[in-house]
Write an enzyme that holds these catalytic residues in place. Structure first.
Site, PDB file in Angstrom:
ATOM      1  CG  ASP A  47      -4.063 -20.520  12.648  1.00 45.29           C
ATOM      2  OD1 ASP A  47      -3.488 -19.545  13.160  1.00 45.29           O
ATOM      3  OD2 ASP A  47      -3.493 -21.289  11.830  1.00 45.29           O
ATOM      4  CB  SER A  48      -3.505 -17.488  17.547  1.00 53.59           C
ATOM      5  OG  SER A  48      -4.434 -16.480  17.207  1.00 53.59           O
ATOM      6  CG  ASP A  86      -5.576 -17.463  10.350  1.00 46.85           C
ATOM      7  OD1 ASP A  86      -5.124 -17.457   9.191  1.00 46.85           O
ATOM      8  OD2 ASP A  86      -4.859 -17.497  11.364  1.00 46.85           O
ATOM      9  CE  LYS A 116      -3.435 -14.721   9.300  1.00 48.26           C
ATOM     10  NZ  LYS A 116      -2.630 -15.946   9.239  1.00 48.26           N
ATOM     11  CD  GLU A 118       0.081 -19.892   8.922  1.00 51.98           C
ATOM     12  OE1 GLU A 118       0.900 -20.832   8.791  1.00 51.98           O
ATOM     13  OE2 GLU A 118      -0.419 -19.576  10.012  1.00 51.98           O
ATOM     14  CD  GLU A 185       3.611 -15.115  13.354  1.00 51.87           C
ATOM     15  OE1 GLU A 185       2.598 -15.219  12.644  1.00 51.87           O
ATOM     16  OE2 GLU A 185       3.753 -15.691  14.447  1.00 51.87           O
TER      17      GLU A 185
HETATM   18  O1  KIV Z   1      -3.472 -16.867  14.097  1.00 55.86           O
HETATM   19  C1  KIV Z   1      -3.119 -15.696  14.321  1.00 55.86           C
HETATM   20  O2  KIV Z   1      -3.484 -15.102  15.341  1.00 55.86           O
HETATM   21  C2  KIV Z   1      -2.259 -15.052  13.346  1.00 55.86           C
HETATM   22  C3  KIV Z   1      -1.706 -13.714  13.692  1.00 55.86           C
HETATM   23  C4  KIV Z   1      -0.744 -13.799  14.788  1.00 55.86           C
HETATM   24  C5  KIV Z   1      -1.144 -13.027  12.520  1.00 55.86           C
HETATM   25  O3  KIV Z   1      -2.013 -15.597  12.320  1.00 55.86           O
END
Ligand code: KIV
Length: 298
Positions: A47-48, A86, A116, A118, A185
């Site tokens: 989600d980055s 994510d 993934k 969080e 992280e």
């Molecule tokens: O969103 C992302 O890129 C991440 C990674 C930095 C682990 O969660």
């Protein structure tokens, strides 16, 4: 080099064999293809992308639809790496039913092989429900960027005894819930070392030191493309942002000076017909001909 398909099972086996797990983010077809051809184990459609692709100030703005859009692009470019989608902010913490449905979208629409999420112990019932729907889940603890307003910014986590204890217990509980690996992280390396030693599934570190079973970085960060800020853990493995800038300056210069495109980069009209088209061009009333053509479409 013949690359082999990476599965969740192979990721877990890597920890058992003491082999490092190399992972990176990707958000589009072209990057994902290069990453895949570079023998990277796992690609996270993070989600980055909210920040590095879409220009939002944090990861809270990206939506499910945007994540699916990018996941589809990535999976079209990947044959070997394990692709993990994510789950974005609010897509899995409102209620469990919605979480399972949204996780399923990453698999069914996006073509990802796992998701993934969080969070620590509090998210375990949701993780179990997603796994019950036959979807593989990766955990993520420490600095979880979807909670930055709770943390008060992008700060290193687990720096007190109480906070470190919570992270260690969270990791144990995530393992018990069934995740196949956990992203750690921005936590002190001594704490990620303890976590890595106390669970059987792999830890994937970002700003969590050398003792994790694998590492992940945001691809735009490590290539020097996204340079809005640089956390301490970030190493630039390339300076692609500068290469792109230099290429664009050359392009502008050559177009402005008429250097590009020269004959080498131009198509030829058939030599036999060249006189014909030139004679027509010189002899015809172009406005009348153009009008005739327009009328034929009315
Ligand atoms: O969103 C992302 O890129 C991440 C990674 C930095 C682990 O969660």
């Amino acid at each position: 080099m013949s690359l082999q398909k990476i599965t969740v099972k192979k990721i877990i086996e890597k920890k058992q064999k003491g082999e490092k797990i190399v992972t990176i983010t990707s958000y589009d077809y072209s990057f994902a293809k290069i990453v895949d051809e570079s023998d990277i184990d796992l690609i996270l459609v993070g989600d980055s992308l909210s920040m590095v692709m879409l220009g939002y100030k944090n990861t809270l703005s990206v939506t499910m639809d945007e994540m699916i859009h990018h996941t589809k692009a990535v999976t079209r470019g990947v044959s070997n790496a394990l692709v993990v989608g994510d789950m974005p902010f609010l897509s899995y913490k409102v209620n469990i039913k919605e979480a399972v449905k949204n996780a399923g979208r990453f698999i069914q629409e996006g073509g990802a092989e796992a998701v993934k999420v969080e969070g620590g112990t509090e998210i375990c019932p949701t993780i179990k429900a997603i796994i019950n729907a036959d979807i593989q889940v990766m955990g993520h603890i420490g600095l979880t960027p979807q909670a930055i307003y709770k943390f008060g910014g992008f700060m290193v986590q687990g720096k007190t005894i109480e906070a470190a204890k919570k992270l260690i217990l969270d990791a144990r509980n995530l393992q018990e819930a069934g995740v196949f690996s956990i992203v750690l992280e921005s936590i002190p390396w001594q704490i990620s070392k303890l976590i890595t030693s106390t669970i059987d599934i792999p830890t994937i570190g970002i700003g969590a030191g050398a003792y994790c079973d694998g590492q992940i970085l945001v691809i735009h960060d490590m290539l020097g493309i996204f340079t809005d800020f640089k956390p301490k853990f970030l190493k630039y493995f390339g300076n692609i942002g500068e290469s792109i800038h230099n290429a664009l300056v050359s392009y502008k210069n050559e177009v402005e000076k008429g250097i590009y495109p020269d004959q080498e980069y131009s198509y030829e009209f058939p030599q036999n017909d060249l006189n014909g088209i030139n004679e027509w061009f010189e002899s015809i009333d172009l406005e009348k001909e153009a009008q005739k053509l327009r009328k034929s479409f009315i």
